[in-house]
Design an enzyme around this catalytic site. Structure first.
Site, PDB file in Angstrom:
ATOM      1  N   ARG A 119      64.106  34.496  18.946  1.00  0.00           N
ATOM      2  CA  ARG A 119      63.570  35.119  17.740  1.00  0.00           C
ATOM      3  C   ARG A 119      62.547  36.179  18.098  1.00  0.00           C
ATOM      4  O   ARG A 119      62.028  36.214  19.217  1.00  0.00           O
ATOM      5  CB  ARG A 119      62.943  34.071  16.815  1.00  0.00           C
ATOM      6  CG  ARG A 119      61.823  33.249  17.402  1.00  0.00           C
ATOM      7  CD  ARG A 119      61.344  32.221  16.385  1.00  0.00           C
ATOM      8  NE  ARG A 119      60.232  31.418  16.891  1.00  0.00           N
ATOM      9  CZ  ARG A 119      59.547  30.547  16.161  1.00  0.00           C
ATOM     10  NH1 ARG A 119      59.870  30.368  14.892  1.00  0.00           N
ATOM     11  NH2 ARG A 119      58.558  29.854  16.687  1.00  0.00           N
ATOM     12  N   ARG A 156      61.106  21.377  27.524  1.00  0.00           N
ATOM     13  CA  ARG A 156      61.563  22.764  27.497  1.00  0.00           C
ATOM     14  C   ARG A 156      60.324  23.645  27.431  1.00  0.00           C
ATOM     15  O   ARG A 156      59.316  23.290  26.808  1.00  0.00           O
ATOM     16  CB  ARG A 156      62.450  23.043  26.275  1.00  0.00           C
ATOM     17  CG  ARG A 156      63.853  22.516  26.423  1.00  0.00           C
ATOM     18  CD  ARG A 156      64.663  23.218  27.477  1.00  0.00           C
ATOM     19  NE  ARG A 156      65.174  24.508  27.009  1.00  0.00           N
ATOM     20  CZ  ARG A 156      65.743  25.412  27.800  1.00  0.00           C
ATOM     21  NH1 ARG A 156      65.832  25.198  29.098  1.00  0.00           N
ATOM     22  NH2 ARG A 156      66.213  26.534  27.305  1.00  0.00           N
ATOM     23  N   ASP A 166      53.710  18.725  14.323  1.00  0.00           N
ATOM     24  CA  ASP A 166      53.251  19.880  13.568  1.00  0.00           C
ATOM     25  C   ASP A 166      51.731  19.833  13.518  1.00  0.00           C
ATOM     26  O   ASP A 166      51.113  18.800  13.779  1.00  0.00           O
ATOM     27  CB  ASP A 166      53.832  19.860  12.148  1.00  0.00           C
ATOM     28  CG  ASP A 166      55.290  20.294  12.114  1.00  0.00           C
ATOM     29  OD1 ASP A 166      55.672  21.131  12.950  1.00  0.00           O
ATOM     30  OD2 ASP A 166      56.046  19.793  11.253  1.00  0.00           O
ATOM     31  N   ARG A 173      69.445  15.817  10.444  1.00  0.00           N
ATOM     32  CA  ARG A 173      69.890  16.297   9.135  1.00  0.00           C
ATOM     33  C   ARG A 173      69.787  17.814   9.143  1.00  0.00           C
ATOM     34  O   ARG A 173      69.082  18.404   9.965  1.00  0.00           O
ATOM     35  CB  ARG A 173      69.043  15.705   8.005  1.00  0.00           C
ATOM     36  CG  ARG A 173      67.585  16.097   8.049  1.00  0.00           C
ATOM     37  CD  ARG A 173      66.786  15.410   6.960  1.00  0.00           C
ATOM     38  NE  ARG A 173      65.393  15.858   6.971  1.00  0.00           N
ATOM     39  CZ  ARG A 173      64.941  16.942   6.343  1.00  0.00           C
ATOM     40  NH1 ARG A 173      65.795  17.702   5.662  1.00  0.00           N
ATOM     41  NH2 ARG A 173      63.678  17.287   6.395  1.00  0.00           N
ATOM     42  N   GLU A 229      60.648  35.651  21.906  1.00  0.00           N
ATOM     43  CA  GLU A 229      60.455  34.279  22.359  1.00  0.00           C
ATOM     44  C   GLU A 229      61.675  33.825  23.154  1.00  0.00           C
ATOM     45  O   GLU A 229      62.785  33.752  22.622  1.00  0.00           O
ATOM     46  CB  GLU A 229      60.235  33.372  21.146  1.00  0.00           C
ATOM     47  CG  GLU A 229      59.780  31.975  21.466  1.00  0.00           C
ATOM     48  CD  GLU A 229      59.395  31.218  20.206  1.00  0.00           C
ATOM     49  OE1 GLU A 229      60.024  30.170  19.959  1.00  0.00           O
ATOM     50  OE2 GLU A 229      58.500  31.671  19.465  1.00  0.00           O
ATOM     51  N   ARG A 269      70.227  23.653   0.749  1.00  0.00           N
ATOM     52  CA  ARG A 269      69.680  23.732  -0.605  1.00  0.00           C
ATOM     53  C   ARG A 269      70.639  24.476  -1.519  1.00  0.00           C
ATOM     54  O   ARG A 269      71.093  25.566  -1.178  1.00  0.00           O
ATOM     55  CB  ARG A 269      68.339  24.457  -0.601  1.00  0.00           C
ATOM     56  CG  ARG A 269      67.261  23.757   0.200  1.00  0.00           C
ATOM     57  CD  ARG A 269      65.959  24.528   0.079  1.00  0.00           C
ATOM     58  NE  ARG A 269      64.967  24.023   1.009  1.00  0.00           N
ATOM     59  CZ  ARG A 269      63.880  24.675   1.351  1.00  0.00           C
ATOM     60  NH1 ARG A 269      63.650  25.876   0.846  1.00  0.00           N
ATOM     61  NH2 ARG A 269      63.013  24.149   2.200  1.00  0.00           N
ATOM     62  N   TYR A 325      56.776  15.726  19.591  1.00  0.00           N
ATOM     63  CA  TYR A 325      56.494  16.995  18.933  1.00  0.00           C
ATOM     64  C   TYR A 325      55.688  16.733  17.668  1.00  0.00           C
ATOM     65  O   TYR A 325      56.043  15.888  16.851  1.00  0.00           O
ATOM     66  CB  TYR A 325      57.788  17.734  18.571  1.00  0.00           C
ATOM     67  CG  TYR A 325      57.505  19.058  17.897  1.00  0.00           C
ATOM     68  CD1 TYR A 325      57.129  20.160  18.655  1.00  0.00           C
ATOM     69  CD2 TYR A 325      57.572  19.185  16.515  1.00  0.00           C
ATOM     70  CE1 TYR A 325      56.834  21.365  18.044  1.00  0.00           C
ATOM     71  CE2 TYR A 325      57.284  20.390  15.899  1.00  0.00           C
ATOM     72  CZ  TYR A 325      56.913  21.481  16.676  1.00  0.00           C
ATOM     73  OH  TYR A 325      56.608  22.662  16.072  1.00  0.00           O
TER      74      TYR A 325
END
Length: 371
Positions: A285, A254, A355, A177, A305, A181, A353
């Site tokens: 970035r 990666r 958080d 997705r 990065e 917003r 992954y």
């Protein structure tokens, strides 16, 4: 007569990142004796901060704590006071700066639209023109979710740098997705609780590991038999395929390379995170660390990065969760599930992954299961 202890420790914890540190802390509270080892020269795993020029440098990339789970928020607040940092990254594309995530500010910068109705009309028109009902790759998926302008301005080149492949070669599921917003809101996360620990993440790790024996510069695989003999059980947070000596094949990742640079100026880019979308930049970035903590230091430190192909000499950051890798991982997971004295946890051992708040929750769940 009390039972003579055969092993020196209840738990040998391989890896001093968040999972290992939370596990050690909780088990120590239960009067279990833990030894935490890490192959790096510091504790904290990827959340480790290096203090330079009075600035807490996120050595392994930006880490911004965010969660909707009050239990987890209260848990980390035992060890640190969090500031009110809100992640509001910028995106540089074709010489222009845009706000992220995609919101009414972004749409005004792209098209000059001022109302949600106007922005929706542009996006829906582009989806109808360029999208497809059954996307076969990432490019088709992105065009079907957000239209051509958003895809070409923000997604295509950035994603190709990130994964090292053309968007038409990447699977559609990478973008499940796209957060679009229709409000003027640059807050990247929707979570209730957000911030950066004042003084950096080392404050949390030091709090978690206070009073616990730790050793750095220890490679588990160089002295595995001896290390395993020290404890009743092993908590392993490294790469699961390496634990089993790659017997079912090597999983893919990666990697990232970070270039830290001291700038003899007070303010380099005016924001903590600026994405560089265009392929002419090899990096994705630039992070300016002082802005995470509203720093007023006379100098600043930035980090570029660079995404890279991974091999066994590099750090593994992002699992490549395609079908082939999942088939390999499933074999390792099944074997791991049958081991009585080894506990696997964390992003490398679980090949997913996480958080930060999810890692903490996972470690607390594991503790609860075996307590």
């Amino acid at each position: 007569m009390s039972k003579v202890r055969e092993k020196k420790y209840d738990y040998l914890i391989v890896g001093a990142g968040l999972f290992g540190s939370v596990f050690a802390h909780e088990m120590t509270k239960q009067n279990k004796k833990c030894l935490v080892i890490d192959k790096r020269d510091h504790l904290g795993g990827n959340v480790y901060c290096e203090e330079k020029e009075g600035i807490n440098v996120h050595k392994y990339g930006a880490h911004i704590f965010h969660t909707n789970d009050k239990k987890i928020w209260d848990y980390v607040n035992q060890f640190a006071t969090f500031n009110n940092y809100i992640n509001s990254p910028l995106s540089l594309s074709k010489g222009k700066l845009y706000n992220l995530p995609f919101n009414m500010n972004t749409f005004y910068q792209l098209w000059g639209t001022k109302t949600p109705e106007e922005a929706k009309a542009v996006i829906n028109e582009q989806i109808a023109k360029y999208g497809t009902k059954s996307p076969k790759n990432l490019e088709e998926q992105a065009l079907s979710l957000a239209g051509k302008d958003i895809y070409e301005t923000f997604i295509k080149e950035y994603t190709e740098k990130q994964w090292g492949k053309k968007a038409t070669e990447l699977p559609a599921f990478i973008i499940k997705r796209l957060p679009v917003r229709y409000t003027y809101d640059n807050n990247y996360f929707n979570d209730i609780y957000q911030g950066i620990p004042i003084g950096g993440y080392n404050t949390i790790i030091n709090g978690l590991l206070s009073g616990i024996e730790t050793k750095t510069n220890i490679d588990f695989f160089e002295d595995r038999i001896h290390l395993e003999s020290l404890a009743d059980k092993v908590v392993y947070t490294g790469k699961i395929d390496e634990f089993f000596d790659y017997k079912y094949g090597q999983l893919e990742y990666r990697s990232l390379r970070f270039e830290h640079e001291l700038q003899e100026i007070e303010n380099y880019q005016g924001n903590a995170v600026v994405n560089y979308n265009d392929s002419e930049y090899a990096f994705t970035r630039i992070i300016e660390h002082k802005h995470f903590e509203f720093g007023k230091q006379p100098k600043t430190i930035i980090t570029r990065e660079y995404p890279e192909n991974w091999d066994r000499t590099k750090e593994a950051y992002y699992p490549i969760n395609n079908d082939d890798n999942q088939k390999i991982y499933k074999k390792y997971k099944e074997e791991a599930g049958g081991m009585q004295n080894i506990i696997f946890g964390g992003r490398l051992a679980e090949y997913r992954y996480y958080d930060m708040h999810q890692i903490i929750a996972s470690a607390l769940t594991k503790v609860a299961e075996i307590s």
